[in-house]
Design an enzyme around this catalytic site. Structure first.
Site, PDB file in Angstrom:
ATOM      1  N   LYS A  75      30.924  49.327 -22.611  1.00 57.26           N
ATOM      2  CA  LYS A  75      30.475  48.196 -23.419  1.00 57.26           C
ATOM      3  C   LYS A  75      29.002  48.352 -23.769  1.00 57.26           C
ATOM      4  CE  LYS A  75      30.654  43.102 -23.080  1.00 57.26           C
ATOM      5  NZ  LYS A  75      31.050  41.996 -22.179  1.00 57.26           N
ATOM      6  N   SER A 133      33.329  38.202 -23.946  1.00 61.89           N
ATOM      7  CA  SER A 133      32.516  39.054 -24.781  1.00 61.89           C
ATOM      8  C   SER A 133      32.964  40.513 -24.809  1.00 61.89           C
ATOM      9  CB  SER A 133      31.060  38.983 -24.316  1.00 61.89           C
ATOM     10  OG  SER A 133      30.920  39.446 -22.986  1.00 61.89           O
ATOM     11  N   SER A 169      34.672  37.040 -19.535  1.00 66.90           N
ATOM     12  CA  SER A 169      34.498  38.067 -20.563  1.00 66.90           C
ATOM     13  C   SER A 169      35.283  39.349 -20.345  1.00 66.90           C
ATOM     14  CB  SER A 169      33.006  38.401 -20.711  1.00 66.90           C
ATOM     15  OG  SER A 169      32.334  37.320 -21.300  1.00 66.90           O
TER      16      SER A 169
END
Length: 493
Positions: free
Chosen positions: A76, A151, A175
């Protein structure tokens, strides 16, 4: 997404997805009829991840090539990977090129993973939806009309689309768990201290985030989650929170608590049916399931927001103004409205109250080693619906009660798929005691085995693969209380 070179695959075990037939298929590029602003270059896994590399020195010497040897994995964009920018979805950080790896990235490399690219996140990693002004908009590959989550929306979308077998994500308010739910894959939020993490490129996080934020894996199978956890959880002295707890705990009674609507959470019929289906699968495998209320989620959710927002106001308000991302500005304004600025005494009281809530949950989990709750009160939301209006935002926050409340106690949670046959995936959240990810994985494997496999999505027509469907980014080349009562939440990692 830029290929990162290859690592030797060797003869170590490979995730379930690869054992069943090689590397996942790459998504088809968007059709020519799409508007120009929606076209994206096709995402490539890199040659090294599509063919078996030659044996390397470690293999020839008989060394263990690692549990993820040769496995394609994504990271990420909010964690440091040496030679690549840690953008966190921000134009302000597009040139923030990391000089060293975050411990979780270093662990993946040591485990033999092939890091094939970086995945998208909303600006500031601040939503259950994934769009920002730097990398653009991530769509859900299973249904572009619904959110891919956030997220870690790019991570979940990449796994669902078959780009990599495992994805790294982060979770402070759902997330990892919610994107896994939205994209129809499996996602594990581990216990605080299980996986070491730290970004050398920035300052240490304040105490609220230290107590709640974790890194965790997403994958299409529970077996792959287990393997990824083993790799990510290796020790690293740079994270003082890392704890040398065994990955397999003592034997436990197969006893689970089912709570369909914690504290009046407005659970829809579709979600309730998915929860009862998960419970039935466990019962058929010999588990005892009792329907019972759980310890609080609302108070932990309120305190989570108080701690996180209390700290964020110290450093993030200027960044919000400078970044001027319209989605992030709207979301943060709604969160501030729902969670007023605490006094110093209120901040201290929240930390003190956290201990009692941890104790209450520990006692409950001692009686019920597994808890089944909704991931969300609703099926995955319409994409970008959190910025439609303040009323829509409040409805979404209320639906995410179990996502926001859990991290305050530092407990592990797992989002497991139950149904992929409808217009949106469905699943259940499993909760266990501290450092008992093994219980979560055991139970999730039972639920998974009795349901449809989460296979990579393949587009049936060009127009379904659009606008950055896997949410990956191309970095530079390396350079040497009651039903309906809204609670203040924190959709961020």
């Amino acid at each position: 997404m830029a290929p990162h070179g290859h690592r030797d695959r060797g003869d170590g075990p490979r995730p379930h997805a690869e054992r069943r037939g090689g590397h996942p298929r790459r998504p088809r590029p968007p059709g020519r009829g799409e508007p120009r602003h929606q076209r994206r270059r096709p995402v490539h896994a890199g040659r090294s991840a599509r063919r078996r590399p030659r044996r390397g020195p470690r293999d020839r010497q008989g060394d263990d090539p690692g549990p993820l040897a040769g496995v394609p994995v994504t990271t990420k964009v909010n964690v440091d990977q040496a030679g690549y920018p840690t953008t966190n979805g921000l134009r302000l950080q597009k040139d923030n090129v990391a000089k060293a790896d975050n411990p979780v990235v270093a662990n993946l490399k040591r485990a033999g993973a092939v890091l094939i690219g970086r995945t998208n996140t909303p600006a500031f990693s601040l939503r259950w939806f994934t769009r920002n002004s730097l990398h653009g908009h991530t769509r859900n590959p299973r249904n572009p009309a619904i959110t891919p989550g956030g997220s870690s929306g790019g991570a979940a979308a990449a796994v669902a689309a078959g780009i990599g077998a495992v994805a790294h994500g982060t979770d402070i308010g759902g997330s990892v768990r919610y994107p896994a739910y939205a994209c129809g894959v499996q996602g594990l939020r581990p216990t605080l201290g299980r996986i070491p993490a730290w970004n050398p490129s920035g300052p240490d996080r304040a105490v609220g985030a230290q107590l709640m934020a974790v890194s965790g894996p997403l994958a299409r199978s529970v077996a792959d989650l287990r393997l990824a956890l083993q790799a990510m959880a290796a020790p690293d002295p740079r994270d003082p929170w890392w704890t040398p707890a065994p990955l397999i705990g003592p034997s436990y009674p197969k006893r689970a608590a089912l709570c369909v609507a914690p504290e009046g959470m407005p659970t829809t019929q579709a979600v309730e049916a998915a929860l009862r289906d998960a419970a039935r699968r466990l019962q058929e495998a010999g588990w005892t399931v009792a329907e019972t209320p759980t310890p609080p989620f609302r108070e932990p959710a309120r305190l989570q927001a108080l701690l996180w927002l209390g700290e964020s106001r110290r450093y993030m308000n200027k960044g919000l103004l400078d970044e001027a991302d319209p989605d992030a500005s709207f979301v943060f304004a709604q969160m501030e409205r729902l969670a007023p600025h605490p006094t110093f005494e209120e901040f201290q009281d929240a930390l003190q109250r956290r201990v009692a809530l941890c104790r209450e949950w520990n006692l409950f989990l001692d009686r019920y080693p597994l808890v089944i709750t909704p991931v969300s009160a609703e099926p995955p939301f319409e994409d970008l619906s959190d910025v439609h209006s303040p009323a829509d935002f409040e409805r979404i926050i209320e639906s995410q009660l179990t996502q926001v409340g859990l991290p305050l106690m530092g407990l592990p949670g797992l989002s497991v798929v139950t149904d992929l046959t409808g217009p949106a995936p469905l699943g259940a959240q499993l909760i266990a005691g501290r450092y008992r990810e093994d219980i979560l994985l055991d139970a999730a494997a039972v639920i998974e085995a009795a349901g449809p496999p989460s296979r990579p999505w393949t587009p049936s027509r060009p127009e379904t693969a659009q606008d950055g469907v896997a949410g990956t980014t191309r970095g530079p080349r390396p350079r040497s209380s009651r039903r309906g009562a809204a609670h203040p939440g924190c959709p961020t990692a």
